[in-house]
Design a protein around this motif. Sequence first.
Motif, short mmCIF file in Angstrom:
data_model
loop_
_atom_site.label_atom_id
_atom_site.label_comp_id
_atom_site.label_asym_id
_atom_site.label_seq_id
_atom_site.Cartn_x
_atom_site.Cartn_y
_atom_site.Cartn_z
N ASN A 109 -0.51 8.31 -9.76
CA ASN A 109 -0.56 9.18 -10.93
C ASN A 109 -1.27 10.50 -10.67
O ASN A 109 -1.25 11.37 -11.53
N LYS A 110 -1.87 10.67 -9.51
CA LYS A 110 -2.53 11.94 -9.20
C LYS A 110 -1.47 13.02 -9.00
O LYS A 110 -0.33 12.74 -8.62
N THR A 111 -1.85 14.26 -9.26
CA THR A 111 -0.89 15.35 -9.12
C THR A 111 -0.60 15.60 -7.64
O THR A 111 -1.50 15.59 -6.80
N LEU A 112 0.68 15.81 -7.37
CA LEU A 112 1.14 16.04 -6.00
C LEU A 112 0.96 17.51 -5.61
O LEU A 112 1.07 18.40 -6.47
N PRO A 113 0.73 17.78 -4.33
CA PRO A 113 0.77 19.17 -3.88
C PRO A 113 2.18 19.73 -4.05
O PRO A 113 3.16 18.99 -4.16
N ALA A 114 2.31 21.05 -4.02
CA ALA A 114 3.60 21.69 -4.29
C ALA A 114 4.66 21.34 -3.26
O ALA A 114 5.85 21.28 -3.58
N ASP A 115 4.27 21.07 -2.04
CA ASP A 115 5.25 20.81 -0.98
C ASP A 115 5.55 19.33 -0.78
O ASP A 115 6.22 18.96 0.17
N ALA A 116 5.10 18.45 -1.68
CA ALA A 116 5.29 17.01 -1.52
C ALA A 116 6.19 16.46 -2.62
O ALA A 116 6.25 16.99 -3.73
N ASP A 117 6.90 15.35 -2.28
CA ASP A 117 7.79 14.69 -3.24
C ASP A 117 7.19 13.41 -3.82
O ASP A 117 7.49 13.02 -4.94
N TYR A 118 6.39 12.72 -3.02
CA TYR A 118 5.84 11.44 -3.46
C TYR A 118 4.57 11.13 -2.66
O TYR A 118 4.26 11.80 -1.69
N TRP A 119 3.87 10.10 -3.09
CA TRP A 119 2.69 9.62 -2.36
C TRP A 119 3.12 8.50 -1.43
O TRP A 119 3.70 7.51 -1.85
N ALA A 120 2.83 8.65 -0.16
CA ALA A 120 3.07 7.59 0.83
C ALA A 120 1.73 6.92 1.10
O ALA A 120 0.67 7.53 0.96
N PHE A 121 1.78 5.65 1.47
CA PHE A 121 0.54 4.89 1.69
C PHE A 121 0.53 4.33 3.10
O PHE A 121 1.49 3.70 3.54
N ASP A 122 -0.57 4.58 3.80
CA ASP A 122 -0.80 3.99 5.11
C ASP A 122 -1.69 2.78 4.88
O ASP A 122 -2.83 2.92 4.41
N CYS A 123 -1.21 1.59 5.19
CA CYS A 123 -1.91 0.35 4.85
C CYS A 123 -2.21 -0.50 6.08
O CYS A 123 -1.39 -0.58 7.00
N LYS A 124 -3.35 -1.13 6.04
CA LYS A 124 -3.73 -2.12 7.04
C LYS A 124 -4.26 -3.34 6.29
O LYS A 124 -4.89 -3.22 5.25
N PHE A 125 -4.01 -4.51 6.87
CA PHE A 125 -4.45 -5.75 6.23
C PHE A 125 -4.83 -6.74 7.32
O PHE A 125 -4.16 -6.85 8.33
N GLY A 126 -5.91 -7.50 7.08
CA GLY A 126 -6.31 -8.51 8.03
C GLY A 126 -7.47 -9.33 7.51
O GLY A 126 -8.00 -9.09 6.42
N GLU A 127 -7.85 -10.32 8.30
CA GLU A 127 -8.97 -11.17 7.92
C GLU A 127 -10.29 -10.43 8.02
O GLU A 127 -11.24 -10.76 7.32
#
Length: 99
Positions: A34-52
């Motif tokens: 829901n945060k506002t995007l910069p002018a040159d962006a279309d969407y928010w991408a997420f870099d995710c890591k998961f582990g024990e």
Amino acid sequence: MKKTFTLNHEKIKYPRMVDAAKHEVKKYLKRERNKTLPADADYWAFDCKFGESADEANVVHVAEINKCISDIEAKGLTSFYVEILARPAQRQHQEFDEE
């Protein structure tokens, strides 16, 4: 978000702690989207890591986080690590040949 979730509590049962962790991750993703995007962006991408733990964390897709938490619940582990970093991104437009 870089967080280690602990799933043991003296008064709260294990399944409720797992649901609370899932809810917190979903709430964070919604807040970031829901945060506002910069002018040159279309969407928010997420870099995710998961582990024990933070040392054992592997790269996962954002859609797989819920499944990974369910796997932790099935194993009966008492903690897990999740890292979600939002970045603005642009869609890659595909050109189709009219053959």
